[in-house]
Design a protein around this motif. Structure first.
Motif, short mmCIF file in Angstrom:
data_model
loop_
_atom_site.label_atom_id
_atom_site.label_comp_id
_atom_site.label_asym_id
_atom_site.label_seq_id
_atom_site.Cartn_x
_atom_site.Cartn_y
_atom_site.Cartn_z
N ASP A 254 -3.37 -7.75 8.86
CA ASP A 254 -2.66 -8.94 8.39
C ASP A 254 -1.92 -8.65 7.09
O ASP A 254 -2.35 -7.79 6.34
CB ASP A 254 -3.67 -10.06 8.11
N PRO A 255 -0.86 -9.39 6.84
CA PRO A 255 -0.18 -9.22 5.56
C PRO A 255 -1.14 -9.49 4.40
O PRO A 255 -1.95 -10.42 4.48
CB PRO A 255 0.92 -10.28 5.60
N GLY A 256 -1.07 -8.66 3.38
CA GLY A 256 -1.88 -8.89 2.19
C GLY A 256 -3.30 -8.40 2.28
O GLY A 256 -4.09 -8.56 1.36
N LYS B 136 -3.04 -2.90 3.36
CA LYS B 136 -2.56 -1.71 4.06
C LYS B 136 -1.80 -0.78 3.13
O LYS B 136 -2.02 0.42 3.12
CB LYS B 136 -1.64 -2.11 5.23
N SER B 137 -0.88 -1.36 2.33
CA SER B 137 -0.09 -0.52 1.43
C SER B 137 -1.01 0.14 0.42
O SER B 137 -0.83 1.31 0.07
CB SER B 137 0.95 -1.36 0.70
N THR B 138 -1.99 -0.61 -0.06
CA THR B 138 -2.92 -0.06 -1.03
C THR B 138 -3.69 1.10 -0.42
O THR B 138 -3.80 2.17 -1.01
CB THR B 138 -3.91 -1.17 -1.47
N MET C 23 3.78 0.91 -10.19
CA MET C 23 2.85 0.00 -10.84
C MET C 23 1.54 -0.05 -10.06
O MET C 23 0.46 0.03 -10.63
CB MET C 23 3.47 -1.39 -10.89
N ARG C 24 1.67 -0.13 -8.75
CA ARG C 24 0.47 -0.17 -7.93
C ARG C 24 -0.30 1.14 -8.05
O ARG C 24 -1.51 1.15 -8.20
CB ARG C 24 0.85 -0.41 -6.47
N ALA C 25 0.45 2.25 -8.00
CA ALA C 25 -0.21 3.56 -8.06
C ALA C 25 -0.97 3.72 -9.37
O ALA C 25 -2.05 4.31 -9.39
CB ALA C 25 0.82 4.67 -7.89
N MET D 159 -12.34 -4.25 -1.91
CA MET D 159 -11.12 -4.37 -2.70
C MET D 159 -11.49 -4.68 -4.14
O MET D 159 -12.16 -5.67 -4.40
CB MET D 159 -10.23 -5.47 -2.11
N THR D 160 -11.10 -3.80 -5.04
CA THR D 160 -11.41 -4.01 -6.46
C THR D 160 -10.11 -4.08 -7.25
O THR D 160 -9.03 -3.98 -6.68
CB THR D 160 -12.24 -2.84 -7.01
N ASP D 161 -10.24 -4.19 -8.57
CA ASP D 161 -9.05 -4.19 -9.42
C ASP D 161 -8.32 -2.86 -9.34
O ASP D 161 -7.14 -2.78 -9.63
CB ASP D 161 -9.45 -4.45 -10.88
N ALA D 162 -9.05 -1.83 -9.02
CA ALA D 162 -8.44 -0.50 -8.95
C ALA D 162 -8.35 -0.04 -7.50
O ALA D 162 -8.66 1.09 -7.17
CB ALA D 162 -9.23 0.49 -9.79
N GLY D 163 -7.93 -0.94 -6.64
CA GLY D 163 -7.71 -0.57 -5.26
C GLY D 163 -8.96 -0.62 -4.42
O GLY D 163 -9.95 -1.25 -4.78
P1 TYD Z 1 -1.35 -4.83 -0.06
O1 TYD Z 1 -1.79 -3.41 0.03
O2 TYD Z 1 -0.03 -5.09 -0.69
O3 TYD Z 1 -1.39 -5.52 1.35
P2 TYD Z 1 -0.50 -5.26 2.64
O4 TYD Z 1 0.29 -4.02 2.43
O5 TYD Z 1 -1.51 -5.16 3.75
O6 TYD Z 1 0.35 -6.46 2.81
O7 TYD Z 1 -2.53 -5.58 -0.80
C1 TYD Z 1 -2.32 -6.75 -1.39
C2 TYD Z 1 -3.54 -7.37 -1.96
O8 TYD Z 1 -4.47 -6.50 -2.53
C3 TYD Z 1 -3.04 -8.25 -3.06
O9 TYD Z 1 -3.44 -9.56 -2.77
C4 TYD Z 1 -3.65 -7.73 -4.30
C5 TYD Z 1 -4.80 -6.92 -3.83
N1 TYD Z 1 -5.05 -5.75 -4.69
C6 TYD Z 1 -6.21 -5.71 -5.43
O10 TYD Z 1 -7.03 -6.62 -5.41
N2 TYD Z 1 -6.45 -4.61 -6.22
C7 TYD Z 1 -5.59 -3.57 -6.28
O11 TYD Z 1 -5.85 -2.60 -7.00
C8 TYD Z 1 -4.38 -3.64 -5.51
C9 TYD Z 1 -3.38 -2.53 -5.57
C10 TYD Z 1 -4.15 -4.74 -4.74
#
Ligand code: TYD
Ligand code: MG
Length: 489
Positions: free
Chosen positions: A111-113, A116-118, A148-150, A281-285
């Protein structure tokens, strides 16, 4: 594989599932969707059956597949098993079946969000940290955003290249120049070939871009990861052919507002589809969860009526998960059955068994069932725990503390054997459980795994022996007079 008539006649395909038909259709014969017929562009053909009759457009960017000259003795073909490379993310490796296979094409859906990108940026960084060159192509975020994400995910390694591009041919050119050891494309729905009709994300584009990347991955022997968004009904948006052409389809799942994420394979040409990787899912990915069983048990270990612990076997790994049920009198005509993380039809079956074989009168009660941690259970060995949770809530009697319940419930109310009961019991013993209720036929297998074993022949017996003393249900605001009487004994 050659199709009998591959003339230039127009043909139609379903934009929901990718099914192709020679004639227009109102309802797709394959998936049953209405009004999804679209006319296919001149370049039809799917899959890797392009060795004959290559279209010029395709030949332009499809690298030659090595050794495609003719049939070869299979025994002479080198196995790629040995060449699997660890990613540096153990949970990811586990789901892939033990590391990345060279030239493999892997689709990561979700699902979006959900992250996946993380996940893929972390994977890319882990590979780069191990000294490999990784090209991360994004069609969704700017370089600065990715940076920024990296930075949140840790030090940014040298070998990680990024490219913001949505044009597939530019992407492939860049890849040909950069010669990465791994390629990430985020997401396949944002990529498009300029020479095709339809915008990014259309069935044609997704299919053709997927095919082009398949050729790239196999031709250049570069493991390639595609991100794919998932539609509401759970399918990777775009044609099913994308799922057919990739080597593995991984789904990242979890409740969006909970921390845990589960990565599981829906298809895997290189390993089992039962393995599962657990992340938080944490603050650091995303952080790998070393002991998922502890994670999926709710923090408060006090036994409350309606809560039971099941052991679900996910691949080679048993996972202890808490299930919760709430049974309450229904004030409306049709009682509600609401589940999250458990198949509602399976719940209906279990409720019927509880009603007919155990005598719980659930017909006038709402039943709510949730699985903690955002996990989805679909394994028969979890039946008993779920039925027990429902009975526990109905009778306001908690399951005995430290009890694991394992067993498949048959329609006759008997408990059937489950696979690898010993592994499940051992996992519970490690976490400090004291007792395991198991199907009687498997009592011997379960003994000696560190828990006191309660052999159970039927669901009725399980409810008799695994539920503790009745506790008074906490009065809801306003109280519920008469509830006592309605609640069994
Ligand atoms: P993302 O990878 O952008 O999702 P997708 O590619 O599947 O759409 O993740 C987005 C969510 O992850 C966003 O709500 C913020 C959260 N997140 C964290 O909680 N901690 C992190 O370190 C990062 C990078 C994202
Ligand atoms: Mg994303």
């Amino acid at each position: 594989m050659a199709k009998p008539s591959k003339s230039a006649k127009p043909h139609f395909f379903c934009s929901a599932c990718g099914n192709e038909e020679a004639r227009w259709f109102g309802r797709c014969p394959a998936c049953g969707a209405w009004n999804t017929a679209s006319e296919a562009p001149a370049s039809g053909g799917t899959g890797a059956s392009t060795s004959k009759g290559n279209k010029p457009t395709r030949a332009r960017w499809a690298p030659a597949v090595p050794g495609a000259a003719g049939p070869r003795p299979l025994a002479e073909v080198e196995s790629i098993e040995a060449a699997r490379a660890a990613t540096g993310m153990r949970e990811f490796d586990r789901v892939l079946g033990g590391g990345i296979v060279p030239g493999s094409l892997v689709l990561v859906g979700g699902d979006p969000g959900i992250g996946k990108s993380t996940l893929l940026l972390q994977l890319a960084a882990a590979l780069a940290r191990a000294g490999r060159r990784v090209l991360y192509v994004s069609g969704e975020e700017s370089e600065a955003q990715i940076r920024m994400r990296a930075s949140r995910l840790g030090p940014v390694p040298e070998g990680l290249l990024v490219l913001c591009e949505t044009d597939l041919e530019s992407l492939l050119e860049a890849a040909a120049q950069a010669k990465p050891d791994a390629l990430v494309v985020d997401s396949i729905q944002t990529m498009a070939r300029g020479d095709l009709e339809g915008g990014p994300g259309s069935v044609t584009q997704v299919r053709e871009c997927g095919l082009a990347l398949l050729h790239y991955a196999k031709g250049a022997q570069v493991p390639t990861f595609l991100v794919g968004h998932v539609t509401k009904d759970g399918a990777v948006a775009g044609p099913r052919v994308l799922e057919h052409m990739v080597d593995a389809v991984l789904y990242l799942e979890g409740e969006r507002y909970q921390h845990y994420r589960v990565l599981r394979a829906a298809k895997n040409r290189f390993g089992s589809t039962h393995e599962l990787g657990v992340f938080e899912m944490t603050d650091a990915g995303l952080r790998e969860v070393a002991n998922p069983s502890e994670a999926f048990l709710s923090e408060t270990r006090r036994s409350e009526p309606g809560s039971a612990v099941v052991a679900s076997l996910e691949g080679t790994r048993p996972l202890l998960v808490e299930v919760q049920a709430l049974v309450s009198s229904s004030f409306y005509g049709t009682p509600q059955r609401v589940t999250s993380g458990f198949d509602s039809r399976r719940l209906a079956v279990l409720l019927a068994v509880l009603e007919r074989r155990v005598g719980l009168r659930l017909g006038r009660h709402d039943v709510f069932v949730t699985v903690t941690g955002g996990l989805t259970l679909d394994e028969p060995g979890t039946d008993l725990g779920l039925a027990l949770a429902v009975a526990s809530s109905y009778r306001s009697r908690p399951v005995l503390e430290g009890t694991l319940a394992v067993g498949e419930v048959s329609l006759s109310g008997e408990l059937r054997r489950v696979s690898r009961v010993d592994a499940r019991v051992r996992e519970a013993a490690q976490i400090g459980f004291v007792r395991a209720g198991v199907p009687r036929v498997q009592a011997d297998e379960a003994k000696g795994c560190g828990l006191e074993v309660t052999p159970l022949a039927t669901l009725r017996e399980a409810i008799e022996s695994l539920l503790g003393e009745r506790v008074d249900p906490r009065p809801a605001r306003g109280g519920e007079p008469g509830e006592e009487a309605a609640l069994g004994r």
